[in-house]
Design an enzyme around this catalytic site. Structure first.
Site, short mmCIF file in Angstrom:
data_model
loop_
_atom_site.label_atom_id
_atom_site.label_comp_id
_atom_site.label_asym_id
_atom_site.label_seq_id
_atom_site.Cartn_x
_atom_site.Cartn_y
_atom_site.Cartn_z
N HIS A 254 24.70 -25.52 -36.22
CA HIS A 254 24.17 -25.10 -34.91
C HIS A 254 22.67 -25.36 -34.77
CE1 HIS A 254 23.01 -20.62 -35.97
NE2 HIS A 254 22.53 -21.47 -36.85
N ASP A 255 22.02 -25.75 -35.88
CA ASP A 255 20.59 -26.09 -35.82
C ASP A 255 20.33 -27.51 -35.34
OD1 ASP A 255 19.90 -23.60 -36.89
OD2 ASP A 255 19.98 -24.33 -38.96
N GLU A 283 30.77 -20.98 -38.28
CA GLU A 283 29.91 -21.09 -37.10
C GLU A 283 30.54 -20.32 -35.94
OE1 GLU A 283 27.00 -22.51 -36.54
OE2 GLU A 283 26.67 -24.07 -38.05
N GLU A 318 24.94 -23.44 -29.73
CA GLU A 318 26.29 -22.99 -30.08
C GLU A 318 27.28 -23.84 -29.30
OE1 GLU A 318 26.43 -21.01 -32.59
OE2 GLU A 318 24.26 -20.73 -32.51
#
Length: 353
Positions: A254-255, A283, A318
């Protein structure tokens, strides 16, 4: 209905007008170790005088902080035998114990969210929305991205690492308990982007036959913990990932942008055997339609986390299931499944064959 909505709005708006003050009060309780002080008192409920003595701060301001936190249900206000107000902990306040390193404490996550470094990026969020792609709030606030900042600021780096570790202590037991079968037939696991390295310590404890590897950048591995049955390996996930039966990757993808996620996932696929290899991804999956009211409340947190990623990471986000499907297909996985662990995060298992 219109009058009812207006009345509700006239109250709800104050949550947003004064929301930072609520965070400040919670941060104050954590930093002063108020939940610990309440818990450690033999006489319950704890009077203000005893609480003041335990934390070493005078009563007047402490009383006002406790009045608010009790009103919010964080602590419970209970009359003492003398008719004064006493306080007891609740399940919520116990999750704010910074000295409690069990699987429930979220204190370090709260301290990260309320850290002035993080807050400064939130205050630049509107500029990011106006500018579109290319404007990164964290960089605008600090002159460098979050990774470069953490590498140069030991204090912020420690706060960040402790927050990630507290999430690991919370979510990994849920993975090993709820999804134990995905570790059947797995002899080796590598944790990509392991941070402090606690996840593999928990995996090996739950499944003693597994040999695990912690894998992260050299400066991260220099501070990683040592665990029996776990080998620490320094490297770059965009390069060569150590070979194992399974890759474990939690709160890393998600980074990154879609393009970078595909690169990481391809490297992960290459690290596992073609016959039985799998990649275990922990995640959030947003926009899942469920009837469960508790999960609807978790969706609020997932969507807030997406706003955090918008502020903190240049290309972080996300993703919904359609977006995960796309990434995994582009990375060459033949199939995948999603497991619900009744948490902010889900477990996505991607198979090579």
């Amino acid at each position: 209905m219109g009058d009812e909505e207006e009345a509700k709005a006239s109250v709800e708006i104050w949550r947003y007008a004064l929301g930072f003050a609520e965070m400040a009060a919670v941060k104050c309780a954590i930093e002063l170790k108020i939940p610990e002080a309440v818990e450690n008192q033999t006489s319950q409920p704890v009077t203000l005088a005893d609480l003041s003595s335990a934390v070493g701060f005078p009563p007047p301001l402490l009383r006002r902080i406790m009045r608010f936190l009790a009103h919010q249900g964080i602590f419970k206000a209970v009359p003492t035998k003398d008719g004064a107000t006493g306080y007891t902990n609740t399940p919520l306040s116990r999750r704010m114990m910074i000295t409690n390193r069990d699987d429930k404490s979220m204190a370090h996550m709260i301290l990260l969210s309320s850290n002035p470094v993080a807050v400064a990026s939130y205050l630049k969020l509107s500029s990011a929305v106006v500018s579109g792609k290319g404007f990164q709030p964290f960089e605008a606030a600090h002159g460098k991205d979050a990774w470069a900042y953490a590498a140069e600021d030991p204090g912020y780096r420690e706060t960040f690492n402790e927050a990630m570790a507290c999430d690991t202590r919370r979510v990994v037991p849920a993975v090993t308990n709820t999804c134990a079968d995905i570790f059947d037939g797995v002899s080796t696991v590598v944790d990509v982007g392991c941070g402090t390295g606690e996840a593999m310590g928990m995996v090996v404890k739950a499944f003693p036959w597994i040999k695990a590897f912690n894998f992260d950048l050299p400066h991260v591995m220099a501070g990683a913990s040592e665990f029996e049955g776990v080998e620490n390996v320094a490297g770059d996930m965009f390069g060569l990932i150590p070979r194992a039966d399974a890759v474990f990757i939690k709160w890393i993808l998600h980074d990154w942008s879609d393009e970078d996620c595909v690169k990481i996932l391809k490297r992960s696929r290459e690290a596992v055997p073609k016959e039985k290899g799998k990649v275990i991804i922990v995640e959030a999956v947003v926009e899942q339609k469920k009837e469960d009211d508790d999960d609807d409340k978790l969706e609020y947190a997932r969507l807030l986390l997406d706003v955090v990623m918008m502020a903190q990471m240049k290309n972080g986000r996300e993703r919904n299931m359609e977006e995960w499907d796309h990434l995994l297909t582009e990375a060459g996985f033949v199939r995948h499944e999603v497991r619900d662990i009744n948490d902010l995060q889900s477990v996505i298992i991607a198979y090579v064959s």
